[in-house]
Design an enzyme around this catalytic site. Structure first.
Site, PDB file in Angstrom:
ATOM      1  CG  HIS A  79      41.587  52.760  29.753  1.00 50.75           C
ATOM      2  ND1 HIS A  79      40.330  53.270  29.971  1.00 50.75           N
ATOM      3  CD2 HIS A  79      41.502  52.065  28.580  1.00 50.75           C
ATOM      4  CE1 HIS A  79      39.532  52.923  28.989  1.00 50.75           C
ATOM      5  NE2 HIS A  79      40.216  52.181  28.126  1.00 50.75           N
TER       6      HIS A  79
ATOM      7  CE1 TYR B 213      36.489  56.752  36.897  1.00 48.77           C
ATOM      8  CE2 TYR B 213      34.692  56.334  38.442  1.00 48.77           C
ATOM      9  CZ  TYR B 213      35.794  55.889  37.719  1.00 48.77           C
ATOM     10  OH  TYR B 213      36.184  54.573  37.829  1.00 48.77           O
TER      11      TYR B 213
ATOM     12  N   PRO C  22      31.064  51.129  44.018  1.00 49.16           N
ATOM     13  CG  PRO C  22      29.542  50.668  42.351  1.00 49.16           C
ATOM     14  CD  PRO C  22      29.652  50.853  43.808  1.00 49.16           C
TER      15      PRO C  22
ATOM     16  CE  LYS D  81      41.088  51.091  44.332  1.00 53.47           C
ATOM     17  NZ  LYS D  81      41.305  50.874  42.884  1.00 53.47           N
TER      18      LYS D  81
ATOM     19  CE1 TYR E  47      40.772  53.752  37.657  1.00 56.85           C
ATOM     20  CE2 TYR E  47      39.111  54.739  39.098  1.00 56.85           C
ATOM     21  CZ  TYR E  47      39.448  54.048  37.943  1.00 56.85           C
ATOM     22  OH  TYR E  47      38.459  53.654  37.070  1.00 56.85           O
TER      23      TYR E  47
HETATM   24  P1  FAS Z   1      30.688  37.181  44.206  1.00 63.90           P
HETATM   25  O1  FAS Z   1      29.431  37.717  44.827  1.00 63.90           O
HETATM   26  O2  FAS Z   1      31.076  37.617  42.842  1.00 63.90           O
HETATM   27  O3  FAS Z   1      30.627  35.580  44.154  1.00 63.90           O
HETATM   28  C1  FAS Z   1      30.082  34.865  45.236  1.00 63.90           C
HETATM   29  C2  FAS Z   1      29.569  33.538  44.680  1.00 63.90           C
HETATM   30  O4  FAS Z   1      29.125  32.739  45.782  1.00 63.90           O
HETATM   31  C3  FAS Z   1      28.358  33.734  43.761  1.00 63.90           C
HETATM   32  O5  FAS Z   1      28.565  33.059  42.547  1.00 63.90           O
HETATM   33  C4  FAS Z   1      27.200  33.145  44.556  1.00 63.90           C
HETATM   34  O6  FAS Z   1      26.242  32.518  43.727  1.00 63.90           O
HETATM   35  C5  FAS Z   1      27.899  32.126  45.441  1.00 63.90           C
HETATM   36  N1  FAS Z   1      27.176  31.850  46.679  1.00 63.90           N
HETATM   37  C6  FAS Z   1      26.526  32.714  47.489  1.00 63.90           C
HETATM   38  N2  FAS Z   1      25.986  32.060  48.531  1.00 63.90           N
HETATM   39  C7  FAS Z   1      26.302  30.738  48.387  1.00 63.90           C
HETATM   40  C8  FAS Z   1      26.029  29.568  49.140  1.00 63.90           C
HETATM   41  N3  FAS Z   1      25.313  29.624  50.258  1.00 63.90           N
HETATM   42  N4  FAS Z   1      26.509  28.381  48.676  1.00 63.90           N
HETATM   43  C9  FAS Z   1      27.254  28.331  47.544  1.00 63.90           C
HETATM   44  N5  FAS Z   1      27.546  29.411  46.774  1.00 63.90           N
HETATM   45  C10 FAS Z   1      27.070  30.603  47.207  1.00 63.90           C
HETATM   46  N6  FAS Z   1      33.003  45.856  41.579  1.00 63.90           N
HETATM   47  C11 FAS Z   1      33.782  46.700  40.866  1.00 63.90           C
HETATM   48  O7  FAS Z   1      35.001  46.723  41.072  1.00 63.90           O
HETATM   49  N7  FAS Z   1      33.231  47.522  39.917  1.00 63.90           N
HETATM   50  C12 FAS Z   1      31.886  47.499  39.642  1.00 63.90           C
HETATM   51  O8  FAS Z   1      31.403  48.235  38.799  1.00 63.90           O
HETATM   52  C13 FAS Z   1      31.050  46.626  40.353  1.00 63.90           C
HETATM   53  N8  FAS Z   1      29.702  46.563  40.083  1.00 63.90           N
HETATM   54  C14 FAS Z   1      28.921  45.706  40.804  1.00 63.90           C
HETATM   55  C15 FAS Z   1      27.532  45.619  40.542  1.00 63.90           C
HETATM   56  C16 FAS Z   1      26.718  44.747  41.294  1.00 63.90           C
HETATM   57  C17 FAS Z   1      25.234  44.680  41.014  1.00 63.90           C
HETATM   58  C18 FAS Z   1      27.290  43.943  42.318  1.00 63.90           C
HETATM   59  C19 FAS Z   1      26.433  43.021  43.167  1.00 63.90           C
HETATM   60  C20 FAS Z   1      28.662  44.026  42.569  1.00 63.90           C
HETATM   61  C21 FAS Z   1      29.482  44.900  41.807  1.00 63.90           C
HETATM   62  N9  FAS Z   1      30.856  44.989  42.024  1.00 63.90           N
HETATM   63  C22 FAS Z   1      31.656  45.817  41.324  1.00 63.90           C
HETATM   64  C23 FAS Z   1      31.478  44.203  43.030  1.00 63.90           C
HETATM   65  C24 FAS Z   1      31.691  42.801  42.502  1.00 63.90           C
HETATM   66  O9  FAS Z   1      32.400  42.875  41.308  1.00 63.90           O
HETATM   67  C25 FAS Z   1      32.357  42.006  43.581  1.00 63.90           C
HETATM   68  O10 FAS Z   1      33.378  42.762  44.236  1.00 63.90           O
HETATM   69  C26 FAS Z   1      32.955  40.717  43.101  1.00 63.90           C
HETATM   70  O11 FAS Z   1      31.965  39.997  42.424  1.00 63.90           O
HETATM   71  C27 FAS Z   1      33.477  39.981  44.326  1.00 63.90           C
HETATM   72  O12 FAS Z   1      33.741  38.679  43.984  1.00 63.90           O
HETATM   73  P2  FAS Z   1      33.437  37.489  45.036  1.00 63.90           P
HETATM   74  O13 FAS Z   1      33.991  37.868  46.355  1.00 63.90           O
HETATM   75  O14 FAS Z   1      33.898  36.247  44.360  1.00 63.90           O
HETATM   76  O15 FAS Z   1      31.846  37.493  45.243  1.00 63.90           O
HETATM   77  C1  PHB Z   2      32.393  49.476  34.858  1.00 69.89           C
HETATM   78  O1  PHB Z   2      32.867  49.606  33.708  1.00 69.89           O
HETATM   79  O2  PHB Z   2      31.480  48.665  35.155  1.00 69.89           O
HETATM   80  C2  PHB Z   2      32.944  50.345  35.967  1.00 69.89           C
HETATM   81  C3  PHB Z   2      34.116  51.057  35.744  1.00 69.89           C
HETATM   82  C4  PHB Z   2      34.628  51.856  36.761  1.00 69.89           C
HETATM   83  C5  PHB Z   2      33.947  51.941  37.966  1.00 69.89           C
HETATM   84  C6  PHB Z   2      32.771  51.215  38.189  1.00 69.89           C
HETATM   85  C7  PHB Z   2      32.265  50.420  37.173  1.00 69.89           C
HETATM   86  O3  PHB Z   2      34.441  52.745  38.948  1.00 69.89           O
END
Ligand code: FAS
Ligand code: PHB
Length: 390
Positions: free
Chosen positions: A75, A202, A294, A298, A385
């Site tokens: 994009h 947005y 989100p 980032k 961004y």
């Molecule tokens: P993660 O949380 O992805 O991974 C951590 C891993 O550690 C998991 O698999 C977990 O099961 C494991 N773990 C936890 N405790 C443990 C233990 N005690 N022993 C062993 N394993 C364990 N980011 C965006 O940029 N855009 C978005 O739209 C967006 N939407 C999101 C929506 C939700 C509901 C959530 C929760 C997050 C969202 N995020 C978004 C942020 C998300 O993408 C995180 O930044 C990303 O998953 C970070 O990756 P990790 O640091 O690897 O953590």
């Molecule tokens: C998504 O596609 O999940 C998304 C994209 C942009 C954002 C947050 C979430 O800022």
């Protein structure tokens, strides 16, 4: 009790843990990943959708960018909308950069496939993971299939997310945290419908924020600002689509395809940063150290940013140079804070806060009008961004 040894024990098999393991393995450094959940559970999580340029390059350099480059969508810009009209912020024209729309679920699938192809050591469903003696002789214990296991290691990477155990391992008199909890959540849906627009929208609206995103030409991702304690049952598909259409510009809303949602979730929003990101032989990586709302896309990208600094530090360490290890926390946090600021700024601008009042909303609309009219303002938004340099 079984005992094994590795150079870097990685707790967490999400994107940060898997990418760190992939990069270190390719550099000849032995790792072992301990993941609490099953692989199906990890791969079933619907999360981020937008990759910064630095993230794209990190995935390509780690040998896991091929499907992203084939199936992802580059994009050149994004739309910002308020008061029933929108304008485009053209990243490519302003700063010559782009973002990639490619779901985190797909990134995680690609990482697991690459790890398996290299026989990377990953223990799924590792229970009761515990960090032992990170200040002395670091090792990690866990239980699986009724057996206790011990992993002796040089370093421990806490890639275990916001609710993991790594951050809790750092003594309370060492750890410093800063947090802002936002007074609303994001209600998100996935639907097998054509995206409402060719790029993301947005939208700031009197009724609240809305975001139109996508995963591919027939899979759309939408979010609306909603009370974080709303029962999910309140948001039937019809209720969601009606509210979303009220918040998007009417020309978009009138033309958009709606349909049954295949995923619906309500997530709280917070800004959170923990310092330091290293304590003795333990490093914090990704959501274990920081959470951003989100809005600025980032979260995942910051996790990759930490992996950039830590993988570089560990590769240099095993080459005899400890400067990267010693400066990891400071270098990672410098970029974390800048991304935290941008995510806070964009969230504050685009959402309705209880304390806004009429004046506050007019100030936000004036700032959005200024963003529309100013190349300088759009350049500032664009460079944040698409991702600041590592
Ligand atoms: P993660 O949380 O992805 O991974 C951590 C891993 O550690 C998991 O698999 C977990 O099961 C494991 N773990 C936890 N405790 C443990 C233990 N005690 N022993 C062993 N394993 C364990 N980011 C965006 O940029 N855009 C978005 O739209 C967006 N939407 C999101 C929506 C939700 C509901 C959530 C929760 C997050 C969202 N995020 C978004 C942020 C998300 O993408 C995180 O930044 C990303 O998953 C970070 O990756 P990790 O640091 O690897 O953590
Ligand atoms: C998504 O596609 O999940 C998304 C994209 C942009 C954002 C947050 C979430 O800022």
């Amino acid at each position: 009790m079984t005992t094994t040894r590795t150079q870097v024990c990685i707790i967490g098999g999400g994107p940060s843990g898997l990418l760190l393991s992939q990069i270190l393995h390719r550099a000849g450094i032995d790792t072992l990943v301990l993941e609490r959940q099953s692989r199906a559970y990890v791969l079933g999580r619907i999360r981020a959708g937008v990759l910064e340029g630095g993230t794209m390059q990190m995935l390509r350099d780690a040998g896991v960018g091929a499907r992203m480059d084939t199936e992802g969508f580059l994009h050149d810009g994004t739309y910002v909308a308020t008061r029933n009209r929108g304008f485009r912020v053209d990243f490519d024209a302003l700063i010559g950069r782009q973002v990639m729309v490619y779901g985190q679920t797909e990134v995680t699938k690609d990482l697991y496939a690459a790890r398996d192809a290299m026989d990377g050591r990953i223990v799924d469903e590792a229970a009761d993971v515990a960090i032992q003696d990170a200040a002395g002789t670091p090792h990690v214990t866990y239980r699986r299939d009724g057996t206790e296991h011990r992993v002796d290691c040089d370093w421990i990477a806490g890639c275990d997310g916001f609710h993991g155990l790594s951050r809790q391992t750092i003594p309370a008199d060492v750890l410093r945290t800063v947090e802002r909890v936002y007074p609303f959540g994001w209600l998100g849906v996935l639907s097998r419908t054509a995206p409402a627009a060719p790029e993301l929208i947005y939208a700031n609206h009197d009724r609240g924020f809305a975001l139109a995103s996508m995963r591919n030409e027939s899979l759309s991702r939408y979010y609306i600002q909603a009370p974080v304690d709303d029962p999910l049952e309140k948001w039937t598909d019809d209720a969601f689509w009606d509210e979303l259409r009220r918040r998007l510009p009417s020309d978009v809303a009138d033309a958009m395809e709606t349909g049954p949602t295949i995923e619906k979730s309500l997530a709280p929003l917070r800004s959170f940063v923990a310092e330091p990101m290293r304590w003795n032989r333990l490093f914090l990586v990704g959501d274990a150290a920081h959470i951003v709302p989100p809005t600025g896309a980032k979260g995942l990208n910051l996790a990759v940013s930490d992996v950039h600094y830590l993988s570089d530090a560990l590769i240099r360490h095993y080459g005899g140079d400890d400067e990267g290890i010693d400066s990891y926390s400071e270098r990672a946090l410098a970029r974390v804070w800048k991304a935290t600021r941008f995510s806070w700024w964009f969230t504050t601008l685009m959402h309705r806060f209880p304390e806004d009042g009429a004046f506050g909303q007019r100030m936000k609309q004036a700032e959005i009008d200024y963003l529309e009219s100013s190349r300088a303002a759009q350049t500032v938004m664009a460079e944040n961004y698409v991702g600041l340099p590592f």
